[in-house]
Design an enzyme around this catalytic site. Structure first.
Site, PDB file in Angstrom:
ATOM      1  N   ASP A 172       1.085  15.668   0.563  1.00  0.00           N
ATOM      2  CA  ASP A 172       2.234  15.334   1.386  1.00  0.00           C
ATOM      3  C   ASP A 172       3.320  16.340   0.991  1.00  0.00           C
ATOM      4  O   ASP A 172       3.223  16.989  -0.056  1.00  0.00           O
ATOM      5  CB  ASP A 172       2.670  13.902   1.081  1.00  0.00           C
ATOM      6  CG  ASP A 172       3.962  13.533   1.759  1.00  0.00           C
ATOM      7  OD1 ASP A 172       4.094  13.796   2.968  1.00  0.00           O
ATOM      8  OD2 ASP A 172       4.854  12.998   1.073  1.00  0.00           O
ATOM      9  N   ASP A 174       7.314  16.029   1.846  1.00  0.00           N
ATOM     10  CA  ASP A 174       8.609  15.452   1.525  1.00  0.00           C
ATOM     11  C   ASP A 174       8.491  14.441   0.382  1.00  0.00           C
ATOM     12  O   ASP A 174       7.643  13.535   0.426  1.00  0.00           O
ATOM     13  CB  ASP A 174       9.205  14.763   2.748  1.00  0.00           C
ATOM     14  CG  ASP A 174       9.538  15.756   3.861  1.00  0.00           C
ATOM     15  OD1 ASP A 174       9.020  16.892   3.813  1.00  0.00           O
ATOM     16  OD2 ASP A 174      10.310  15.396   4.763  1.00  0.00           O
ATOM     17  N   GLY A 261       4.074  14.475   7.348  1.00  0.00           N
ATOM     18  CA  GLY A 261       4.753  13.833   8.468  1.00  0.00           C
ATOM     19  C   GLY A 261       6.103  14.469   8.723  1.00  0.00           C
ATOM     20  O   GLY A 261       6.844  14.023   9.596  1.00  0.00           O
TER      21      GLY A 261
END
Length: 382
Positions: A172, A174, A261
Site C-alpha cells: 500500500d 499512503d 487506493g
C-alpha cells in the site's frame, strides 16, 4: 548422530588448535559452525559417532582440557516455529516474559540469536526457534496482547513459512510507504481538510466501505487546481526504513509493486524516489487544469488489490507463499490475507488484530528481520 558445543574463552586454546585436535577424532562430520566472540569462540557441530556421547565428551575433554564441552547423543529436535522479537530496545525482561508465555502455548525454546548487531541503529531484533504444537491463530492473539503490554513486536511463524526466497512484495502507499494520506493533503489545500480526514479515518478503521468513502472524499475536491499536486508530492515524507527495505529486497531478487487506493501522480513520485518496479493506483481526472473530483478507470479498492496481487504473482510464475504484502488500512486486509507474509505496518487496531504479522515499534526495514535476515544482510541507505 551426536551434537557438540565447544566453547573456548579468551582464545585459549586457539581456534586453529581446537580444529586440529577435532580432526584427530574418528568422527564423520555433517555440520561445523564457528561463532567468534571478542575473547573466544563457540563451535557447534553434528557428527556420526562410533561410540556414545559420554565417550566423545571424555575424549574431547582430554584433548582440550581448557575448552568447555557439551555433547548429546541425539540431534536437536526439528524447529517447528520461528518467533521474532523487535523493538527499539530489547531487554532480558522481554525474553523472560515471552518464555513464560511460551510455556502456556505448548511451545519450548530451542535456540535464540540476535539478528541486530550494529549498536548505532535504532532497531533490535531477536530470533527464537521453537519446538512444540500450538493453535497458531490463538497463539497469535495471545502474543499480540503480550506485545502490547511489553511495548515490543512479536511475530510467530511456522517453520515451513520461514526463510523467504526471491519473490514479489506489494505495498500500500499512503501511511505505509509514506507518512501521509494524499487525499487528506489535497483536502487541506482545498480548505476542507478536517471534513475529508474524518471520512478517511472512518474508512481505514473499516467503519464504512472504501468505495463509498472514496466517492464522498473525491467529490469534495472538485475544482482543486492541478498545480497543487507537485507541491504536495515534494513534501511527502517516506516511512522510516522504506528505502532500506526496498534496497535489501531488490538486491535479493524481489519484484516490488505499489497497489494503492491513492493516486497515480503521487505513486509515480514514490516509484521514482524508491526504485519501485511497478505501480497500480487511481488516475485523477483533470479537466482545464482542475481536479474534477472523479477518477478514470477501475478504482483500486481492497477487492482490486486482491485481484492485482494474484495477477502479479501469476505473471511472474510465483505461488502466493512467495508473496509479501504490506499495508495499514482495512482495504489492505484482502491482499494481506492472500500473501504468504501479510504484514500490517503501524496499522489501525482492526488491521493489526486481523493480520498474521504486525510491525508497530520499528520502521519498514524491520520486515527484513521477519525474513530471517540480520544486520549483515540489510542494505542500509547511506
Amino acid at each position: 548422530m551426536a551434537s557438540l558445543v565447544l566453547t573456548s574463552y579468551k582464545n585459549n586454546p586457539t581456534l586453529v588448535q581446537v580444529l586440529s585436535q577435532l580432526d584427530q577424532l574418528p568422527l564423520s562430520w555433517h555440520e561445523l559452525a564457528v561463532r567468534p566472540g571478542v575473547e573466544g569462540f563457540v563451535i557447534t557441530a553434528r557428527c556420526d559417532a562410533p561410540v556414545d556421547a559420554r565417550a566423545i565428551q571424555e575424549s574431547i575433554a582430554e584433548l582440550l582440557p581448557d575448552v568447555q564441552v557439551q555433547v548429546s547423543d541425539s540431534a536437536s529436535p526439528a524447529c517447528d516455529y520461528v518467533m521474532t522479537l523487535m523493538a527499539t530496545d530489547l531487554r532480558p525482561r522481554h525474553l523472560n516474559a515471552v518464555l513464560a508465555k511460551l510455556a502456556t502455548l505448548g511451545l519450548q525454546l530451542q535456540t535464540s540469536r540476535s539478528l541486530s548487531h550494529a549498536s548505532d541503529r535504532p532497531r533490535k531484533a531477536w530470533q527464537l526457534r521453537l519446538t512444540g504444537t500450538t493453535d497458531l491463530k490463538l497463539a497469535r492473539v495471545s502474543l499480540l496482547e503480550l506485545a502490547d503490554n511489553l511495548g515490543i513486536d512479536i511475530s510467530l511463524q511456522p517453520r515451513a513459512d520461514f526463510a523467504k526466497q526471491a519473490g514479489l512484495i506489494c505495498f500500500d502507499m499512503d501511511s505505509t510507504l509514506i507518512k501521509a494520506e494524499c487525499i487528506d493533503e489535497l483536502a487541506r489545500e482545498a480548505g476542507i481538510g478536517e471534513q475529508v480526514a474524518a471520512i478517511t479515518a472512518s474508512a481505514m478503521r473499516g467503519d464504512i466501505d472504501f468505495i463509498e468513502s472514496f466517492t464522498k472524499r473525491m467529490a469534495l475536491l472538485n475544482g482543486l487546481p492541478e498545480t497543487v499536486l507537485a507541491g504536495i508530492a515534494h513534501k511527502l515524507e517516506f516511512m522510516d526504513g522504506a528505502q532500506v527495505l526496498i534496497n535489501t529486497l531488490k538486491a535479493r531478487g524481489f519484484h516490488t509493486a505499489i497497489l494503492s487506493g491513492g493516486f497515480v501522480y503521487f505513486a509515480q513520485y514514490v516509484q521514482q524516489r524508491l526504485g519501485i518496479d511497478e505501480i497500480h493506483a487511481n488516475e485523477l481526472e483533470i479537466i482545464d487544469g482542475k481536479v474534477t473530483g472523479r477518477v478514470t478507470g477501475t478504482v483500486v479498492d481492497g477487492k482490486r488489490k486482491a485481484e492485482l496481487i494474484q495477477m502479479l504473482a501469476a505473471k511472474r510464475g510465483l505461488n502466493m507463499a512467495q508473496v509479501i504484502a504490506v499495508g495499514d488500512g482495512a482495504n489492505d486486509l484482502p491482499m494481506l490475507g492472500l500473501a504468504g507474509l501479510g504484514v500490517a505496518i503501524h496499522a489501525k487496531p482492526l488491521v493489526r488484530a486481523s493480520a498474521d504479522y504486525a510491525i508497530s515499534q520499528l520502521g519498514l526495514d524491520a520486515l527484513c528481520y521477519l525474513l530471517g535476515l540480520d544486520d549483515d544482510d540489510i542494505m542500509d541507505a547511506r
